[in-house]
Enzyme design. Structure first.
Site, PDB file in Angstrom:
ATOM      1  CG  HIS A 102      -7.970   4.973  11.284  1.00 32.04           C
ATOM      2  ND1 HIS A 102      -8.796   4.782  10.540  1.00 32.04           N
ATOM      3  CD2 HIS A 102      -8.369   5.233  12.534  1.00 32.04           C
ATOM      4  CE1 HIS A 102     -10.264   4.609  11.018  1.00 32.04           C
ATOM      5  NE2 HIS A 102      -9.933   4.869  12.599  1.00 32.04           N
ATOM      6  CB  ALA A 111     -15.005  12.983  -3.141  1.00 32.46           C
ATOM      7  NE  ARG A 153      -3.874   0.234   2.303  1.00 31.33           N
ATOM      8  CZ  ARG A 153      -4.488   0.592   3.387  1.00 31.33           C
ATOM      9  NH1 ARG A 153      -4.386  -0.184   4.620  1.00 31.33           N
ATOM     10  NH2 ARG A 153      -5.126   1.633   3.340  1.00 31.33           N
ATOM     11  CG  ASN A 209      -8.713   8.097   3.531  1.00 34.38           C
ATOM     12  OD1 ASN A 209      -9.457   7.270   4.080  1.00 34.38           O
ATOM     13  ND2 ASN A 209      -9.127   9.023   2.818  1.00 34.38           N
ATOM     14  CB  THR A 253     -16.163   7.630   5.793  1.00 33.20           C
ATOM     15  OG1 THR A 253     -16.068   6.543   6.646  1.00 33.20           O
ATOM     16  CG2 THR A 253     -17.463   8.665   6.284  1.00 33.20           C
ATOM     17  CB  CYS A 313      10.559   3.846  22.887  1.00 31.51           C
ATOM     18  SG  CYS A 313      10.965   4.435  21.218  1.00 31.51           S
TER      19      CYS A 313
HETATM   20  N1  APR Z   1     -16.699   9.621  -3.921  1.00 40.65           N
HETATM   21  C1  APR Z   1     -16.941   9.762  -2.671  1.00 40.65           C
HETATM   22  N2  APR Z   1     -17.448   8.463  -1.996  1.00 40.65           N
HETATM   23  C2  APR Z   1     -16.945   7.270  -2.334  1.00 40.65           C
HETATM   24  C3  APR Z   1     -16.251   7.135  -3.619  1.00 40.65           C
HETATM   25  C4  APR Z   1     -16.065   8.516  -4.466  1.00 40.65           C
HETATM   26  N3  APR Z   1     -15.605   8.336  -5.946  1.00 40.65           N
HETATM   27  N4  APR Z   1     -15.887   5.799  -3.928  1.00 40.65           N
HETATM   28  C5  APR Z   1     -16.401   5.248  -2.976  1.00 40.65           C
HETATM   29  N5  APR Z   1     -17.083   6.061  -2.007  1.00 40.65           N
HETATM   30  C6  APR Z   1     -17.818   5.785  -0.590  1.00 40.65           C
HETATM   31  C7  APR Z   1     -18.382   4.582  -0.508  1.00 40.65           C
HETATM   32  O1  APR Z   1     -19.713   4.698  -1.032  1.00 40.65           O
HETATM   33  C8  APR Z   1     -18.344   4.156   0.876  1.00 40.65           C
HETATM   34  O2  APR Z   1     -19.560   4.749   1.804  1.00 40.65           O
HETATM   35  O3  APR Z   1     -16.654   5.841   0.212  1.00 40.65           O
HETATM   36  C9  APR Z   1     -17.005   4.820   1.205  1.00 40.65           C
HETATM   37  C10 APR Z   1     -15.748   3.860   1.621  1.00 40.65           C
HETATM   38  O4  APR Z   1     -15.956   3.105   2.555  1.00 40.65           O
HETATM   39  P1  APR Z   1     -15.187   2.223   3.220  1.00 40.65           P
HETATM   40  O5  APR Z   1     -14.424   1.334   2.055  1.00 40.65           O
HETATM   41  O6  APR Z   1     -15.646   1.413   4.398  1.00 40.65           O
HETATM   42  O7  APR Z   1     -14.012   3.081   3.875  1.00 40.65           O
HETATM   43  P2  APR Z   1     -13.877   3.940   5.050  1.00 40.65           P
HETATM   44  O8  APR Z   1     -15.169   4.507   5.428  1.00 40.65           O
HETATM   45  O9  APR Z   1     -12.727   4.927   5.187  1.00 40.65           O
HETATM   46  O10 APR Z   1     -13.441   3.000   6.147  1.00 40.65           O
HETATM   47  C11 APR Z   1     -13.323   3.304   7.562  1.00 40.65           C
HETATM   48  O11 APR Z   1     -12.271   1.186   8.274  1.00 40.65           O
HETATM   49  O12 APR Z   1     -11.000  -0.873   7.697  1.00 40.65           O
HETATM   50  C12 APR Z   1     -11.074   0.407   8.362  1.00 40.65           C
HETATM   51  O13 APR Z   1      -9.239   1.569   9.102  1.00 40.65           O
HETATM   52  C13 APR Z   1      -9.947   1.417   8.021  1.00 40.65           C
HETATM   53  O14 APR Z   1     -10.004   3.938   8.015  1.00 40.65           O
HETATM   54  C14 APR Z   1     -10.650   2.503   7.406  1.00 40.65           C
HETATM   55  C15 APR Z   1     -12.102   2.340   8.188  1.00 40.65           C
END
Ligand code: APR
Length: 233
Positions: free
Chosen positions: A109, A219, A59, A92, A176, A120
């Protein structure tokens, strides 16, 4: 609503999706190819450090192949030009907010381009692969690990984040799924403390019912439009 002064913005993997970085859930998500239990828990690190380090090495390497998109650029512009308080709290671990120029940024995170000493607690910038067992430059222990907050570990800066959310006039969530706490609970805290709440996301999320307003779309389209609204004279 009267013009807000203090804004807190929460971002998730969706803001980086159009830059080419995989999200976690949904089609092609990271958690479809890897079990969280194998790569994102303290137990996984203890059981198979090489696998965990390889997962984050891959990553981290991907960061060299992507660049910030219009949503990151718009938030950086808001950060530069917003006269009131502003905090970008990101879940992120990529560096796209920084590369777009964001300054008032909190990585709750952790970050791929950082290494953490498990002995440490020292943090240091890191690029390239990180083999398990490297020695910490501060304490000498062979305990360097990816500076990623694993499931079951406490996110960074929680007091600072919760205070900012409680004092916000406007709380905006971008990209998210609202699947992971404590981040998923910030909208409820903001609401209870009197803030207006706005969600910008590709689809409705688990958090959508808590938001005053939800705008659906990519976004890279929604965030520049919202920032332009906020900065309009
Ligand atoms: N524009 C806007 N939103 C988007 C786009 C886009 N182009 N593509 C995807 N999404 C949205 C999806 O609909 C979803 O709701 O982004 C969100 C991504 O969700 P996740 O994959 O669950 O990611 P996230 O919410 O950041 O996860 C939270 O989970 O695994 C842990 O630590 C990890 O920080 C992460 C946390």
């Amino acid at each position: 609503m009267a013009r807000p002064r203090n804004i807190v913005i929460l971002t998730g993997a969706g803001i980086s999706a159009e830059s080419g970085l995989a999200t976690f859930r949904g089609p092609g998500g990271l958690w479809e190819a890897h079990r969280v239990e194998d790569v994102c828990t303290p137990e996984a690190l203890a059981r198979d450090a090489a696998l965990v380090h390889r997962f984050y090495d891959a990553r981290r390497a991907a960061l060299a192949t992507v660049r910030p998109n219009a949503a990151h650029e718009a938030l950086a512009r808001l950060d530069r030009e917003w006269p009131g308080e502003l905090a970008i709290v990101t879940q992120n671990v990529d560096d796209l907010h920084e590369r777009a120029g964001a300054r008032r940024l909190i990585h709750m995170h952790g970050a791929l381009r950082s290494a953490l000493c498990a002995a440490c607690g020292a943090q240091r910038g890191w690029d390239g692969p990180m083999p398990p067992g490297l020695a910490c430059a501060s304490c000498g222990a062979a305990a360097l690990r990816p500076d990623i907050v694993f499931f079951g570990e406490m996110p960074y800066a929680m007091e600072r984040i919760e205070q900012a959310v409680a004092e916000a006039d406007l709380f905006v969530s971008i990209g998210t799924s609202g699947a992971v706490y404590p981040a998923a609970g910030f909208v409820q805290l903001a609401s209870q403390c009197g803030a207006a709440t706005l969600e910008l996301n590709l689809e409705r999320s688990a958090g959508s019912p808590w938001f005053d307003d939800t705008r659906l779309g990519p976004a890279s389209v929604l965030v520049p439009a919202w920032v332009a609204e906020m900065l309009a004279p």
